[in-house]
Design an enzyme around this catalytic site. Structure first.
Site, short mmCIF file in Angstrom:
data_model
loop_
_atom_site.label_atom_id
_atom_site.label_comp_id
_atom_site.label_asym_id
_atom_site.label_seq_id
_atom_site.Cartn_x
_atom_site.Cartn_y
_atom_site.Cartn_z
CE LYS A 159 -3.81 2.19 2.53
NZ LYS A 159 -4.68 2.10 3.73
CE LYS A 206 -6.47 2.01 -0.90
NZ LYS A 206 -7.23 2.05 0.38
#
Length: 331
Positions: A203, A255
């Site tokens: 992330k 992400k």
């Protein structure tokens, strides 16, 4: 000197396989199906009607009632799951609403499980940023740094409360070192051995999260660069994913999706569990804004975007277009 000799045509003609829609469909290397899509949904405490999110046209903060209509539609369309985010009426420094069994997210989990049962995988965000008044994903030290290990203790409690509420899968999105191991141990101690973990492993600290912060009424102070990953690093993303698998992650996440398709491919090649990718708010907003201005053809752009994420290696795609994409694919 002019020549009347015919120009020989090519023997190998890749275009032959593009001649008709049926032929293109038959030889397509990548599929995009409703079952591979997960719809992120926001539920807000203390509202009587859904509240539009201005930077994400078509997306709203749901009431508990309107949330049920959204997840019922998702189930009817054959989506793979929904990811629930809760927005409490009150926030504090320790995100106490996250561990309150009567908190908005935990109530929403129970509501949704009762509504759709096994028709959808019910997933919940396991992070503190929606619940803290400073907007960070963990507890802070007196000098304002995120305290990794104190935060882990809260994550363990969150996991148990969400599992008690009936969730199928927790989305460990806080990027604290060791979070997956702590969450897995907490779930197992509480006899929630069947609750799975989607680890937000790679992330990145991204400029594309802006609309999401409006969606969860974030009051972020500073940035998250000390715990989310540096966008320059791809090998580190693979390392994080491998660590999470070793700690017990059932799925791993990359992400954002579009700016990190290369990382997604590397992670898919490195791990032996399913890989998810999050088509995030800023990616959604860019397409919607360009389409609203007539600069791109909206529906083909949606499907092309999602197909690119699948082609890069995602088994599961979280996207705010999930229900619309399912309708488009059913045509």
């Amino acid at each position: 000197m002019e020549s009347n000799a015919p120009v020989p045509g090519p023997t190998v003609r890749p275009r032959r396989l593009r001649t008709t829609p049926a032929l293109r469909r038959m030889v397509a290397e990548t599929s995009l199906e409703a079952r591979q899509l997960v719809l992120p949904v926001f539920v807000r405490e203390g509202i009587d009607e859904p509240v539009a999110i201005s930077s994400m046209p078509g997306v709203v903060q749901h009431t508990r009632s309107s949330l049920l209509a959204a997840v019922t539609e998702a189930a009817e369309l054959g989506l793979g799951g929904v990811m629930l985010f809760g927005i409490p009426a009150q926030k504090d420094a320790v995100g106490s609403g996250a561990t309150d069994p009567g908190g908005i997210l935990n109530l929403a989990i129970t509501d949704v499980v009762a509504e759709v049962g096994d028709a959808l995988t019910v997933m919940s965000d396991l992070c503190l940023d929606e619940f803290t008044d400073h907007g960070h994903c963990g507890l802070l030290t007196p000098d304002g740094r995120v305290d990794n290990d104190r935060t882990l203790a809260v994550y363990a409690e969150m996991a148990q409360v969400q599992a008690d509420a009936g969730v199928d899968m927790v989305g460990a999105s806080g990027m604290m070192d060791g979070q997956v191991a702590v969450i897995r141990a907490a779930l197992d101690r509480a006899d929630h051995t069947d609750v799975s973990i989607l680890a937000y492993s790679a992330k990145y600290a991204s400029a594309f999260y802006g609309p999401f912060r409006e969606a969860v009424d974030s009051a972020l102070q500073g940035d998250r660069r000390t715990y989310q990953q540096d966008g320059a690093n791809a090998v580190e993303g693979v390392r994080e994913a491998l660590l999470d698998v070793a700690e017990g992650a059932d799925l791993v996440m990359v992400k954002p999706a579009l700016a990190y398709l290369d990382v997604l491919r590397r992670v898919r090649d490195a791990v032996d569990v399913p890989v998810a990718a999050y088509n995030i708010s800023g990616e959604y907003a860019m397409v919607e804004a360009a389409a609203a201005n007539g600069w791109i053809d909206r529906e083909p752009a949606i499907l092309e975007t999602l197909t690119s994420i699948r082609r890069a290696g995602a088994d599961v795609v979280l996207t705010y277009w999930a229900t619309e994409a399912a309708r488009l694919l059913a045509r």
